[in-house]
Scaffold this active site. Sequence first.
Site, PDB file in Angstrom:
ATOM      1  N   TYR A 151       0.839  -1.204   0.000  1.00  0.00           N
ATOM      2  CA  TYR A 151       0.000   0.000   0.000  1.00  0.00           C
ATOM      3  C   TYR A 151       0.872   1.251   0.000  1.00  0.00           C
ATOM      4  O   TYR A 151       1.991   1.242   0.487  1.00  0.00           O
ATOM      5  CB  TYR A 151      -0.978   0.006   1.182  1.00  0.00           C
ATOM      6  N   HIS A 166       2.465  -7.245  10.562  1.00  0.00           N
ATOM      7  CA  HIS A 166       3.043  -6.730  11.815  1.00  0.00           C
ATOM      8  C   HIS A 166       2.963  -7.821  12.888  1.00  0.00           C
ATOM      9  O   HIS A 166       1.945  -8.520  12.986  1.00  0.00           O
ATOM     10  CB  HIS A 166       2.244  -5.517  12.305  1.00  0.00           C
TER      11      HIS A 166
END
Lengths: 246, 205
Positions: A151, A166
């Site tokens: 992104y 993450h």
Amino acid sequence: MRNAPPETTPFFARDRDMHPPAYTPWYKTTVLRSPQRALISLEGTKSETTGPVFGHSILNEFDNDLIVNYAKPGEGPIGQRILVHGRVLDERGIGVAGALVEFWQANAGGRYRHKKETYLAPLDPNFGGFGRTITDENGSYWFKTIKPGPYPWPNGVNDWRPAHIHFSVFGHGFAQRLVTQMYFEGDPLIWICPIVKTIPDEEAIKRLIAPLDMNNTIPHDMRAYKFDIVLRGRRSTLFENRKEGN
Amino acid sequence: MAQALGYLKETASQTAGPYVHIGCTPNFTGIHGVYDKDLGSGSLVNDQTRGERITIRGQVIDGAGTPLKDALVEIWQADADGLYNSPSETRGKADPNFFGWARCPGDMETGEFVFETIKPGRVPFRDGRLMAPHVTFWIVARGINLGLNTRMYFSDEEQANAEDPILARIEHRVRVPTLIGKREGNEVRFEIHLQGDKETIFFDI
Ligand SMILES: [Fe+3]
């Protein structure tokens, strides 16, 4: 869960060459959020060598299956189905049992489920984008998800994050606390990402890139990526002087 | 040449990013139905917890004086007797009604974090001297490349603070107050400044 008695010794000094420095101005948000004074060294006291333990009672059945944990019954998220697995180890190579591993990510189009997210890629009504698990007695963990999309983000005028997941990891002591990101083998965006480039050591970057693991790929179902995480090691109990402070 | 030591290297840290709350406190971000409640949210105490009730409040403030609205703060502390609720605690069994750990996202408008807890007891330093009561803090956010560690001590513990072996080693005495939470009644205020004249002392633990 652990067969060995709990360890009580201090952790190895953190090798800060393996980590990004606080101030990395090409990642602009660090400019005003990076401490400028030297850290004060604090060799492990009980406040650092101890840590909480999260039992399996916190987990729901599908916490480690992002394909189903937010989906409506009978539906599922759009995207490439993947299995992410690996071990949480410490610097001695010992598996960290009972570690809490939390993960979060964008959907297949690169969009997060967050109020402040502005990217025009659509939300996926069947994808929440987070999960958690606890490592087994060998330090192993796994979860199912869909591959996140890259992104764009507001930093440079044309900066893109490589596809990433993450991770937040809780080991056995508060000093082992770690947050990091996993990248995917073969993604050309990795090497031009300002956040990846906060890490000065090329080998340390490579250790964040999960390889495709065909051995654990489930035929006609999902590909597998293997991601091992290394937390700080502890000094051997043999070398401890037990008569003070302990 | 010598034998290889064979140690692994610690995995590199990366920023928690702007959306750490999706992963760590999803209910706070409005994503319900996956976790019953956010891990580490709410009060650290119940009716049976031993110790003096306190509320810790503060903000994480950047180098321009602006509070961070996307930080995640975790605390870890001993019980009222100075014992940690951890298998690595060797000195005794901690209060079973006090977990000792909590996490709090900064308020979306003000950035404020709040912990309902107890005042911790004193924990020995490695040479046996007692450290002053303190709470360990860990802070992550977008723009923080490696989680920051600090400690909050208490303004109503002047004597204990004066004896504390960690506070004693701080060369620049003018910085010591950055580690002292200001107590008024049962409220303790602790501002964490990432930069500037009031930059909080952070530790390499
Ligand atoms: Fe991200």
